[in-house]
Design an enzyme around this catalytic site. Structure first.
Site, PDB file in Angstrom:
ATOM      1  N   PHE A  12      38.812  35.293  -3.045  1.00  0.00           N
ATOM      2  CA  PHE A  12      37.669  34.045  -2.836  1.00  0.00           C
ATOM      3  C   PHE A  12      36.622  34.682  -2.145  1.00  0.00           C
ATOM      4  O   PHE A  12      35.430  34.706  -2.626  1.00  0.00           O
ATOM      5  CB  PHE A  12      38.223  32.733  -2.230  1.00  0.00           C
ATOM      6  CG  PHE A  12      39.019  32.041  -3.116  1.00  0.00           C
ATOM      7  CD1 PHE A  12      38.351  31.115  -4.024  1.00  0.00           C
ATOM      8  CD2 PHE A  12      40.569  32.132  -3.162  1.00  0.00           C
ATOM      9  CE1 PHE A  12      39.182  30.365  -4.968  1.00  0.00           C
ATOM     10  CE2 PHE A  12      41.364  31.415  -4.168  1.00  0.00           C
ATOM     11  CZ  PHE A  12      40.598  30.531  -5.107  1.00  0.00           C
ATOM     12  N   VAL A 118      36.312  42.231   6.919  1.00  0.00           N
ATOM     13  CA  VAL A 118      36.399  40.775   6.965  1.00  0.00           C
ATOM     14  C   VAL A 118      37.655  40.247   7.135  1.00  0.00           C
ATOM     15  O   VAL A 118      38.125  39.146   7.354  1.00  0.00           O
ATOM     16  CB  VAL A 118      35.726  40.203   5.532  1.00  0.00           C
ATOM     17  CG1 VAL A 118      35.433  38.587   5.527  1.00  0.00           C
ATOM     18  CG2 VAL A 118      34.293  40.744   5.482  1.00  0.00           C
ATOM     19  N   THR A 119      38.911  40.887   6.686  1.00  0.00           N
ATOM     20  CA  THR A 119      40.109  40.745   6.636  1.00  0.00           C
ATOM     21  C   THR A 119      40.683  40.246   8.016  1.00  0.00           C
ATOM     22  O   THR A 119      40.310  40.720   8.948  1.00  0.00           O
ATOM     23  CB  THR A 119      41.049  42.030   6.211  1.00  0.00           C
ATOM     24  OG1 THR A 119      40.489  42.276   5.007  1.00  0.00           O
ATOM     25  CG2 THR A 119      42.305  41.447   5.947  1.00  0.00           C
ATOM     26  N   HIS A 175      37.765  36.399  17.061  1.00  0.00           N
ATOM     27  CA  HIS A 175      37.786  35.298  15.974  1.00  0.00           C
ATOM     28  C   HIS A 175      38.864  34.859  16.264  1.00  0.00           C
ATOM     29  O   HIS A 175      39.984  35.031  15.344  1.00  0.00           O
ATOM     30  CB  HIS A 175      37.529  36.125  14.731  1.00  0.00           C
ATOM     31  CG  HIS A 175      37.578  35.064  13.591  1.00  0.00           C
ATOM     32  ND1 HIS A 175      36.324  34.000  13.482  1.00  0.00           N
ATOM     33  CD2 HIS A 175      38.000  35.005  12.332  1.00  0.00           C
ATOM     34  CE1 HIS A 175      36.462  33.581  12.387  1.00  0.00           C
ATOM     35  NE2 HIS A 175      37.209  34.133  11.569  1.00  0.00           N
TER      36      HIS A 175
HETATM   37  N1  APR Z   1      43.880  46.749  -2.046  1.00  0.00           N
HETATM   38  C1  APR Z   1      42.896  46.060  -2.661  1.00  0.00           C
HETATM   39  N2  APR Z   1      43.121  44.673  -3.011  1.00  0.00           N
HETATM   40  C2  APR Z   1      44.028  43.978  -2.367  1.00  0.00           C
HETATM   41  C3  APR Z   1      45.030  44.759  -1.719  1.00  0.00           C
HETATM   42  C4  APR Z   1      45.103  46.152  -1.582  1.00  0.00           C
HETATM   43  N3  APR Z   1      45.882  46.900  -1.106  1.00  0.00           N
HETATM   44  N4  APR Z   1      46.016  43.851  -1.230  1.00  0.00           N
HETATM   45  C5  APR Z   1      45.576  42.499  -1.745  1.00  0.00           C
HETATM   46  N5  APR Z   1      44.301  42.522  -2.178  1.00  0.00           N
HETATM   47  C6  APR Z   1      43.529  41.518  -2.931  1.00  0.00           C
HETATM   48  C7  APR Z   1      44.380  40.446  -3.430  1.00  0.00           C
HETATM   49  O1  APR Z   1      44.784  40.878  -4.719  1.00  0.00           O
HETATM   50  C8  APR Z   1      43.433  39.640  -3.577  1.00  0.00           C
HETATM   51  O2  APR Z   1      42.592  39.187  -4.781  1.00  0.00           O
HETATM   52  O3  APR Z   1      42.963  41.165  -1.763  1.00  0.00           O
HETATM   53  C9  APR Z   1      42.299  39.684  -2.323  1.00  0.00           C
HETATM   54  C10 APR Z   1      42.396  38.632  -1.216  1.00  0.00           C
HETATM   55  O4  APR Z   1      41.859  37.447  -1.664  1.00  0.00           O
HETATM   56  P1  APR Z   1      42.319  35.929  -1.268  1.00  0.00           P
HETATM   57  O5  APR Z   1      43.683  35.892  -1.357  1.00  0.00           O
HETATM   58  O6  APR Z   1      41.679  35.118  -2.295  1.00  0.00           O
HETATM   59  O7  APR Z   1      41.723  35.960   0.206  1.00  0.00           O
HETATM   60  P2  APR Z   1      40.185  35.404   0.723  1.00  0.00           P
HETATM   61  O8  APR Z   1      40.027  34.012   0.786  1.00  0.00           O
HETATM   62  O9  APR Z   1      39.244  36.171  -0.336  1.00  0.00           O
HETATM   63  O10 APR Z   1      40.253  35.943   2.007  1.00  0.00           O
HETATM   64  C11 APR Z   1      40.177  37.414   2.272  1.00  0.00           C
HETATM   65  O11 APR Z   1      39.155  37.292   4.489  1.00  0.00           O
HETATM   66  O12 APR Z   1      38.470  35.586   5.645  1.00  0.00           O
HETATM   67  C12 APR Z   1      39.594  36.715   5.396  1.00  0.00           C
HETATM   68  O13 APR Z   1      41.478  35.568   6.327  1.00  0.00           O
HETATM   69  C13 APR Z   1      40.954  35.942   5.030  1.00  0.00           C
HETATM   70  O14 APR Z   1      42.163  38.002   5.634  1.00  0.00           O
HETATM   71  C14 APR Z   1      41.531  37.093   4.346  1.00  0.00           C
HETATM   72  C15 APR Z   1      40.293  37.670   3.661  1.00  0.00           C
END
Ligand code: APR
Length: 308
Positions: A12, A118-119, A175
């Site tokens: 997202f 951002v994670t 945060h």
């Molecule tokens: N390498 C690349 N992408 C990955 C990996 C990896 N090793 N592991 C997971 N992903 C991808 C997932 O496939 C997914 O598409 O990371 C994406 C995360 O997306 P969402 O679950 O939709 O999370 P989102 O709402 O985008 O939030 C991402 O940002 O704000 C922070 O707390 C939130 O840590 C979270 C991050």
């Protein structure tokens, strides 16, 4: 040749950010995810908005880090969402693994990039990215403060019926629950909010800001915020790409500023083409200083859990 930005994680936050970047039309964008085909599909969809909106950005979706080669900026949004039953520490360890792997790969292909993390948990993940990349602190930033401040500004503007553009504010610290919204320095068109809003209401708004992420998680039912988070990253990317030297609260690696050592904590920072160009030290009163120290201690605890 156009400049290049990579966004890791096409979830997202990542894909919404890619959409916003594509519309900026100042760099080509690569969107990486481990899920096969998904980033490719989203990239095509975003690019096909180009003829309608008038941008020429090349958006590439990929599962191969080789496509990220030579990026100027890499934004890391990949992560594991917190699942029921998972403790905060479990989440830290899981995302530590992901952010470490990702950092190793992106740095291999883009040794001169600026990383924006951002994670979540944000400050701890930025710490990992710094360590694994071996980059100087100028080139590893975390996005949290712009978002927390945007939430604070939104609530203040709503409260007084002003334009959000006229509301200036800072939210410092990690945060999380311990973030420090600096109400004393918040103004509406230069007028301190203490002259416009009662102390009780200010306290309520401060608390709502602290709970800003959780309020949205609860409403959504599944997932977390992404429109304002992606817009907040965009502001940092803008300041780097256009060398705007904007001052905004970012998670940066402090080396003695605010009496905090070797730790990522949100403080006002000047952001330009080199990444972090200056940490701005504002004078805090004893209560604010104490809150900031407490917030830094919470980050320290997470860093300790990660064993780095
Ligand atoms: N390498 C690349 N992408 C990955 C990996 C990896 N090793 N592991 C997971 N992903 C991808 C997932 O496939 C997914 O598409 O990371 C994406 C995360 O997306 P969402 O679950 O939709 O999370 P989102 O709402 O985008 O939030 C991402 O940002 O704000 C922070 O707390 C939130 O840590 C979270 C991050």
């Amino acid at each position: 040749m156009r400049r290049k930005i990579t966004v890791v994680g096409a979830g997202f936050v990542g894909s919404t950010l890619v959409q916003r970047l594509a519309e900026r039309d100042y760099a080509d964008v690569v969107m990486f995810d481990i899920v096969p085909n998904m980033p490719q599909g989203k990239a095509l969809d975003i690019m096909q908005a180009g003829p309608v909106l008038g941008f020429d950005t090349q958006v590439t979706g990929t599962n191969d880090y080789a496509d990220t080669v030579g990026s100027d900026i890499v934004v890391i949004t990949s992560g594991f969402p917190r699942k029921p039953g998972m403790t905060r520490d479990d989440l830290v360890k899981k995302n530590q693994e992901i952010v470490s792997q990702v950092t190793e790969q992106v740095v291999k292909y883009s040794p001169d990039c600026i990383i924006i993390c951002v994670t979540n948990p944000l400050d701890a993940m930025a710490q990992i990215a710094l360590k694994v990349s071996g980059f100087p602190r100028e080139r590893v930033l975390g996005m949290a403060g712009v978002l927390d401040t945007a939430r604070f500004r939104t609530f203040i503007a709503q409260e007084v019926g002003a334009s959000v553009r006229d509301v200036q504010a800072y939210v410092l610290g990690g945060h999380g629950d311990t973030m420090v919204p600096l109400a004393r320095m918040c103004t509406v068109a230069g007028v301190p909010i203490s002259q416009l809003i009662s102390p009780e209401r200010i306290e309520e708004i401060v608390q709502r800001t602290r709970d800003g992420g959780a309020e949205i998680v609860k409403l959504l039912g599944t997932g977390s915020a992404y429109y304002a988070p992606s817009a907040s990253v965009l502001q940092m990317v803008d300041s780097i790409m256009l060398d705007k030297k904007m001052i905004m609260p970012c998670a940066v690696y402090l080396q003695g500023e605010y009496d905090i050592h070797d730790l990522f904590v949100g403080v006002p920072a000047q952001i330009g083409s080199k990444g972090l160009e200056k940490v701005i030290e504002i004078e805090l009163n004893p209560s604010e200083r104490e809150q900031l120290t407490k917030s830094a201690d919470a980050v320290k605890e997470l860093v300790h859990v990660m064993g780095i």
